[in-house]
Design an enzyme around this catalytic site. Structure first.
Site, PDB file in Angstrom:
ATOM      1  N   ARG A  82       0.843  -1.192   0.000  1.00  0.00           N
ATOM      2  CA  ARG A  82       0.000   0.000   0.000  1.00  0.00           C
ATOM      3  C   ARG A  82       0.885   1.252   0.000  1.00  0.00           C
ATOM      4  O   ARG A  82       1.984   1.251   0.539  1.00  0.00           O
ATOM      5  CB  ARG A  82      -0.919   0.032   1.235  1.00  0.00           C
ATOM      6  CG  ARG A  82      -2.085  -0.946   1.149  1.00  0.00           C
ATOM      7  CD  ARG A  82      -2.995  -0.879   2.366  1.00  0.00           C
ATOM      8  NE  ARG A  82      -2.331  -1.359   3.548  1.00  0.00           N
ATOM      9  CZ  ARG A  82      -1.776  -0.593   4.489  1.00  0.00           C
ATOM     10  NH1 ARG A  82      -1.854   0.726   4.397  1.00  0.00           N
ATOM     11  NH2 ARG A  82      -1.172  -1.119   5.517  1.00  0.00           N
ATOM     12  N   TYR A 222      -1.329  -3.538  -6.865  1.00  0.00           N
ATOM     13  CA  TYR A 222      -1.186  -4.253  -5.579  1.00  0.00           C
ATOM     14  C   TYR A 222      -2.509  -4.291  -4.789  1.00  0.00           C
ATOM     15  O   TYR A 222      -3.234  -3.289  -4.720  1.00  0.00           O
ATOM     16  CB  TYR A 222      -0.093  -3.598  -4.712  1.00  0.00           C
ATOM     17  CG  TYR A 222      -0.129  -4.135  -3.298  1.00  0.00           C
ATOM     18  CD1 TYR A 222       0.372  -5.417  -3.027  1.00  0.00           C
ATOM     19  CD2 TYR A 222      -0.734  -3.432  -2.264  1.00  0.00           C
ATOM     20  CE1 TYR A 222       0.279  -5.949  -1.742  1.00  0.00           C
ATOM     21  CE2 TYR A 222      -0.825  -3.956  -0.983  1.00  0.00           C
ATOM     22  CZ  TYR A 222      -0.320  -5.207  -0.723  1.00  0.00           C
ATOM     23  OH  TYR A 222      -0.425  -5.748   0.533  1.00  0.00           O
ATOM     24  N   LYS A 231      -9.643  -2.449   1.573  1.00  0.00           N
ATOM     25  CA  LYS A 231      -9.321  -1.332   2.451  1.00  0.00           C
ATOM     26  C   LYS A 231     -10.061  -0.055   2.039  1.00  0.00           C
ATOM     27  O   LYS A 231     -10.549   0.701   2.880  1.00  0.00           O
ATOM     28  CB  LYS A 231      -7.806  -1.085   2.484  1.00  0.00           C
ATOM     29  CG  LYS A 231      -7.029  -2.253   3.099  1.00  0.00           C
ATOM     30  CD  LYS A 231      -7.472  -2.528   4.506  1.00  0.00           C
ATOM     31  CE  LYS A 231      -7.121  -3.880   5.080  1.00  0.00           C
ATOM     32  NZ  LYS A 231      -5.766  -4.260   5.267  1.00  0.00           N
ATOM     33  N   HIS A 251     -10.425  -2.688  11.500  1.00  0.00           N
ATOM     34  CA  HIS A 251      -9.352  -3.540  10.971  1.00  0.00           C
ATOM     35  C   HIS A 251      -9.138  -4.693  11.962  1.00  0.00           C
ATOM     36  O   HIS A 251      -8.159  -4.696  12.703  1.00  0.00           O
ATOM     37  CB  HIS A 251      -8.088  -2.686  10.825  1.00  0.00           C
ATOM     38  CG  HIS A 251      -6.993  -3.296  10.024  1.00  0.00           C
ATOM     39  ND1 HIS A 251      -5.675  -2.882  10.125  1.00  0.00           N
ATOM     40  CD2 HIS A 251      -6.990  -4.284   9.107  1.00  0.00           C
ATOM     41  CE1 HIS A 251      -4.928  -3.583   9.295  1.00  0.00           C
ATOM     42  NE2 HIS A 251      -5.691  -4.444   8.671  1.00  0.00           N
ATOM     43  N   SER A 273      -1.310  -3.729  10.205  1.00  0.00           N
ATOM     44  CA  SER A 273      -0.941  -4.602   9.091  1.00  0.00           C
ATOM     45  C   SER A 273       0.312  -5.401   9.416  1.00  0.00           C
ATOM     46  O   SER A 273       1.278  -4.858   9.963  1.00  0.00           O
ATOM     47  CB  SER A 273      -0.697  -3.754   7.845  1.00  0.00           C
ATOM     48  OG  SER A 273      -1.862  -3.003   7.558  1.00  0.00           O
ATOM     49  N   CYS A 275       0.792  -7.668  11.644  1.00  0.00           N
ATOM     50  CA  CYS A 275       1.060  -7.825  13.075  1.00  0.00           C
ATOM     51  C   CYS A 275       0.291  -8.981  13.699  1.00  0.00           C
ATOM     52  O   CYS A 275       0.150  -9.045  14.919  1.00  0.00           O
ATOM     53  CB  CYS A 275       0.765  -6.527  13.809  1.00  0.00           C
ATOM     54  SG  CYS A 275       1.949  -5.229  13.408  1.00  0.00           S
ATOM     55  N   ASP A 298      -9.353  -9.973   8.763  1.00  0.00           N
ATOM     56  CA  ASP A 298      -8.794  -8.642   8.471  1.00  0.00           C
ATOM     57  C   ASP A 298      -9.765  -7.486   8.737  1.00  0.00           C
ATOM     58  O   ASP A 298      -9.334  -6.443   9.198  1.00  0.00           O
ATOM     59  CB  ASP A 298      -8.321  -8.582   7.011  1.00  0.00           C
ATOM     60  CG  ASP A 298      -7.390  -7.405   6.740  1.00  0.00           C
ATOM     61  OD1 ASP A 298      -6.377  -7.259   7.469  1.00  0.00           O
ATOM     62  OD2 ASP A 298      -7.667  -6.619   5.819  1.00  0.00           O
ATOM     63  N   ARG A 391       2.031 -12.224  -0.684  1.00  0.00           N
ATOM     64  CA  ARG A 391       0.689 -12.539  -0.170  1.00  0.00           C
ATOM     65  C   ARG A 391       0.110 -13.790  -0.819  1.00  0.00           C
ATOM     66  O   ARG A 391       0.413 -14.096  -1.968  1.00  0.00           O
ATOM     67  CB  ARG A 391      -0.246 -11.359  -0.479  1.00  0.00           C
ATOM     68  CG  ARG A 391       0.151 -10.041   0.185  1.00  0.00           C
ATOM     69  CD  ARG A 391      -0.588  -9.817   1.467  1.00  0.00           C
ATOM     70  NE  ARG A 391      -0.024  -8.735   2.276  1.00  0.00           N
ATOM     71  CZ  ARG A 391      -0.558  -8.358   3.444  1.00  0.00           C
ATOM     72  NH1 ARG A 391      -1.650  -8.936   3.911  1.00  0.00           N
ATOM     73  NH2 ARG A 391       0.014  -7.411   4.147  1.00  0.00           N
TER      74      ARG A 391
HETATM   75  P1  GTP Z   1      -2.324  -7.836   7.302  1.00  0.00           P
HETATM   76  O1  GTP Z   1      -2.894  -8.864   6.389  1.00  0.00           O
HETATM   77  O2  GTP Z   1      -1.247  -7.040   6.680  1.00  0.00           O
HETATM   78  O3  GTP Z   1      -3.368  -6.963   7.915  1.00  0.00           O
HETATM   79  O4  GTP Z   1      -1.528  -8.640   8.465  1.00  0.00           O
HETATM   80  P2  GTP Z   1      -1.989  -9.509   9.717  1.00  0.00           P
HETATM   81  O5  GTP Z   1      -2.274  -8.623  10.872  1.00  0.00           O
HETATM   82  O6  GTP Z   1      -3.053 -10.466   9.329  1.00  0.00           O
HETATM   83  O7  GTP Z   1      -0.647 -10.297  10.091  1.00  0.00           O
HETATM   84  P3  GTP Z   1      -0.274 -11.844   9.912  1.00  0.00           P
HETATM   85  O8  GTP Z   1      -1.092 -12.752  10.788  1.00  0.00           O
HETATM   86  O9  GTP Z   1      -0.249 -12.160   8.484  1.00  0.00           O
HETATM   87  O10 GTP Z   1       1.215 -11.844  10.503  1.00  0.00           O
HETATM   88  C1  GTP Z   1       2.227 -11.031   9.994  1.00  0.00           C
HETATM   89  C2  GTP Z   1       3.569 -11.555  10.372  1.00  0.00           C
HETATM   90  O11 GTP Z   1       3.680 -11.648  11.791  1.00  0.00           O
HETATM   91  C3  GTP Z   1       3.850 -12.946   9.826  1.00  0.00           C
HETATM   92  O12 GTP Z   1       5.155 -12.993   9.340  1.00  0.00           O
HETATM   93  C4  GTP Z   1       3.679 -13.834  11.012  1.00  0.00           C
HETATM   94  O13 GTP Z   1       4.470 -14.977  10.918  1.00  0.00           O
HETATM   95  C5  GTP Z   1       4.085 -12.941  12.191  1.00  0.00           C
HETATM   96  N1  GTP Z   1       3.338 -13.337  13.417  1.00  0.00           N
HETATM   97  C6  GTP Z   1       1.996 -13.511  13.531  1.00  0.00           C
HETATM   98  N2  GTP Z   1       1.647 -13.905  14.777  1.00  0.00           N
HETATM   99  C7  GTP Z   1       2.813 -13.968  15.490  1.00  0.00           C
HETATM  100  C8  GTP Z   1       3.115 -14.307  16.848  1.00  0.00           C
HETATM  101  O14 GTP Z   1       2.261 -14.631  17.658  1.00  0.00           O
HETATM  102  N3  GTP Z   1       4.434 -14.220  17.224  1.00  0.00           N
HETATM  103  C9  GTP Z   1       5.399 -13.852  16.326  1.00  0.00           C
HETATM  104  N4  GTP Z   1       6.666 -13.804  16.765  1.00  0.00           N
HETATM  105  N5  GTP Z   1       5.154 -13.543  15.041  1.00  0.00           N
HETATM  106  C10 GTP Z   1       3.874 -13.591  14.620  1.00  0.00           C
HETATM  107  C1  SPV Z   2      -2.957  -4.656   5.168  1.00  0.00           C
HETATM  108  O1  SPV Z   2      -1.983  -4.063   4.702  1.00  0.00           O
HETATM  109  O2  SPV Z   2      -3.488  -4.363   6.265  1.00  0.00           O
HETATM  110  C2  SPV Z   2      -3.549  -5.806   4.429  1.00  0.00           C
HETATM  111  C3  SPV Z   2      -3.108  -6.038   3.074  1.00  0.00           C
HETATM  112  O3  SPV Z   2      -4.429  -6.485   4.950  1.00  0.00           O
HETATM  113  S1  SPV Z   2      -3.853  -4.915   1.964  1.00  0.00           S
HETATM  114  O4  SPV Z   2      -5.131  -5.477   1.563  1.00  0.00           O
HETATM  115  O5  SPV Z   2      -2.977  -4.816   0.850  1.00  0.00           O
HETATM  116  O6  SPV Z   2      -4.079  -3.657   2.606  1.00  0.00           O
HETATM  117 MN    MN Z   3      -4.917  -5.810   7.000  1.00  0.00          MN
END
Ligand code: GTP
Ligand code: SPV
Ligand code: MN
Length: 608
Positions: A82, A222, A231, A251, A273, A275, A298, A391
């Site tokens: 983004r 993207y 979003k 979110h 994002s 996290c 999400d 992704r």
């Molecule tokens: P968006 O789709 O961008 O909104 O991200 P999200 O909040 O869904 O994050 P996602 O669950 O995809 O995790 C992002 C990164 O954080 C990945 O590389 C995971 O492996 C890492 N991660 C997620 N949960 C944990 C956790 O409990 N501990 C650690 N150390 N890393 C984590």
């Molecule tokens: C984020 O960045 O919080 C995502 C991926 O979930 S996107 O849809 O590209 O914003």
């Molecule tokens: Mn997101």
């Protein structure tokens, strides 16, 4: 239909919806596509589009034995995330965009955009995608129509949202309002000009007109910039609708938790994002007797129901998950969903047998790969093989542990809300808010280190209220007031408990202080036991944290003393944190709700 005969392109339009036809005609005149295609969402159509994308080199077909009906795409190296710097909220008054958004006067922006979109679809097909965010059978379904010149966007939108003929028919029959969402790659093809695998433009503009409820996105292919239901609509525009209509667009993930006593609880969680939302939503608990099912990963739309209960639904139909770190060890539920196929991967690495790979997918790293830029890669190459923001895009109903309530338009009643961020220090593993108002304060001061999900520096701590910083479609102070004011609709007995979590705290040695992933179920268990009045906690100036013994550590190589370390509230760190929170609140220039200012005073006096 008489007037439409003027434009042969529209003769075969599968709708009589006057506003939609007029908009499609206006966009076609502006962007000058070679063809118009109304997307029906069928399998046959998807096959034709993906075949064409393979022929054009945009998609690579993956090995059908390991990844059936799945594809990989590789973006322009400058179009991987983004673009917050180029994202605008063009409200009539600058004040209504607030200090967290970029703003330009709508008329000026429209003029600029018309210039960019003029002829921008030349040589391409203009796709018209009718979609609905949330359920078609919702009380007040939220429709949209995306116009795009990218077939990759069409194929991805088909996974991420409910699209096609059923939706269009409903829009037509009910003469429904829809959000016009216009997208162009900004890469017209002149006669005889060869196309590239990932067309885009160096100039990118992601623009929202909140009063008009419309979206214009230019120059990027993207996900978050181009799949406009996600979003742009379901958060930025929807947050404005929610302000006006008395609900919340957030979110957040939604999960369902069943205790060994077979009691069920629904929990939502807002993390910035990259996290951990997708990972928590698909959690595979490491403690016996507890079961997790998912409803969303999400975006969550929430409203107070008739009895003052807070109800939540997921408006999406797919996962657009961060690939790196998603593996059989950390997130087997995501891996099983992906393995069923029907997925589009973007900017991952390719194995030599036409499979995909990314860092963290398997314990063993393959000896040879083709990296996301198309170069030969070996473990000695140094740089990651997959882009950190690569992704997977997968239909949500391929998740085995999808809760049946996902399919219910009424949504589920929340028992708890988690706010969380990525902080190496200061923020404990888990803190229970003193009450609802204190919980909103925790959300409003949420902070996190920036990630690869947005272009720009990674690892910088910034305040990210409710994990919505890049997604609030109006003034951030008004947004916090909306959270506070909505509470008047709540039944105080049924208000969810709020917790602040941090899976990313480090020890003095620099290791993660908490194992995370499936072990996060232990924190959820503590939170549920707090709701039930069962688990112990220690009161600190910032809220209640677990005692070392109150977190279930069975089967985990960790001691209660290490838990105490992970939840420690360090006075020196909090002195710095308080100053940073005060600096953050000062930016609102007096538009903060009194209830939150009182929370800040309370925190200050408790910290001494
Ligand atoms: P968006 O789709 O961008 O909104 O991200 P999200 O909040 O869904 O994050 P996602 O669950 O995809 O995790 C992002 C990164 O954080 C990945 O590389 C995971 O492996 C890492 N991660 C997620 N949960 C944990 C956790 O409990 N501990 C650690 N150390 N890393 C984590
Ligand atoms: C984020 O960045 O919080 C995502 C991926 O979930 S996107 O849809 O590209 O914003
Ligand atoms: Mn997101």
């Amino acid at each position: 239909m008489g007037d439409l005969a003027r434009l042969p392109l529209l003769e075969k339009a599968p709708t009589t919806h006057a506003r939609l036809l007029a908009w499609v005609e206006e966009v076609a005149e502006l962007t000058q596509p070679d063809r118009i295609h109304w997307v029906d969402g069928s399998e046959a159509e998807n096959k034709k589009l993906t075949d064409e994308l393979v022929a054009a080199g945009t998609l690579k077909r993956l090995n059908p034995e390991t990844f059936p009906n799945s594809f990989a795409a590789f973006s322009d190296p400058a179009d991987v995330a983004r673009v917050e710097e180029q994202t605008f909220i063009c409200s009539e008054n600058e004040r209504d965009a607030g200090f967290t958004n970029n703003w330009m006067a709508p008329a000026e922006m429209k003029q600029k955009l018309r210039g960019l979109f003029a002829g921008s679809m030349r040589g391409r097909t203009m796709y018209v995608i009718p979609f609905v965010m949330g359920h078609l059978d919702a009380e007040d379904p939220k429709f949209g129509v995306e116009i795009t010149d990218s077939a990759y966007v069409v194929a991805s939108m088909r996974i991420m949202a409910r699209i096609g003929t059923d939706v269009l028919d409903r829009i037509t029959q009910t003469d429904a309002f829809f959000v016009p969402a216009l997208h162009s790659l900004g890469a017209p093809l002149e006669a005889g000009q060869a196309d590239v695998a990932w067309p885009c433009n160096t100039d990118k503009w992601i623009v929202h007109f909140p009063e008009e409820r419309s979206i214009w996105s230019f120059g990027s292919g993207y996900g978050g910039n181009a799949l406009l239901g996600k979003k742009c609509y379901a958060l930025r525009i929807a947050s404005v609708m929610a302000r006006d209509e008395g609900w919340l667009a957030e979110h957040m993930l939604i999960l369902k938790l069943t205790s060994p006593e077979q009691k069920t609880y629904y929990v939502s969680a807002a993390f910035p994002s990259a996290c951990g939302k997708t990972n928590l939503a698909l959690l595979d608990p490491t403690i016996k007797g507890w079961k997790v099912e998912t409803l969303g990963d999400d975006i969550t739309w929430m409203r107070f129901g008739k009895e003052g209960e807070l109800r939540a639904v997921n408006p999406e139909a797919g996962l657009f998950g961060v690939a790196p770190g998603t593996g059989w060890g950390t997130n087997p539920n995501a891996m099983r969903a992906i393995a069923k196929g029907n997925s589009i991967f973007t900017n991952v690495a390719m194995t030599d047998d036409d499979g995909v790979w990314w860092e963290g997918m398997t314990e063993e790293t393959p000896a040879h790969l083709t990296d996301w830029r198309g170069n030969d890669w070996t473990p000695e190459s140094g740089a990651p093989a997959a882009h950190p923001n690569s992704r997977f895009c997968t239909p949500i109903d391929q998740i085995d542990m999808l809760a049946e309530e996902y399919f219910s338009p009424e949504g589920v009643e929340l028992s708890a809300i988690l706010f969380g961020g990525r902080r190496k220090t200061t923020i404990p593993l888990v803190t229970e808010a003193r009450d609802w108002s204190n919980g909103i304060f925790m959300g409003s001061t949420l902070s996190s280190e920036t990630t690869a999900a947005a272009a720009g520096a990674v690892g910088v701590v910034r305040r990210d209220p409710m994990a919505m910083l890049p997604f609030i479609g109006y003034d951030a102070g008004d947004y916090l007031n909306h959270w506070v004011n909505l509470s008047a609709k709540a039944n105080p007995e049924r208000l969810p408990k709020i917790f602040l979590v941090n899976w990313f705290r480090r020890t003095a040695e620099g290791a993660f202080a908490w194992p995370g992933f499936g072990d996060n179920a232990r924190v959820l268990k503590w939170a549920i036991e707090r709701l039930e009045g069962k688990a112990e906690a220690v009161e600190t100036p910032i809220g209640f944290v677990p005692t070392g013994a109150s977190i279930d550590l069975e089967g985990l190589d960790m001691t209660p003393a290490q838990v105490e370390d992970a939840v420690r509230v360090d006075p020196a760190e909090w002195e710095t944190e308080l100053a940073s929170i005060e600096e953050w609140y000062a930016k609102f220039g007096g538009s903060l709700p009194a209830a939150l200012l009182a929370e800040l005073d309370g925190l200050k006096s408790r910290l001494g």
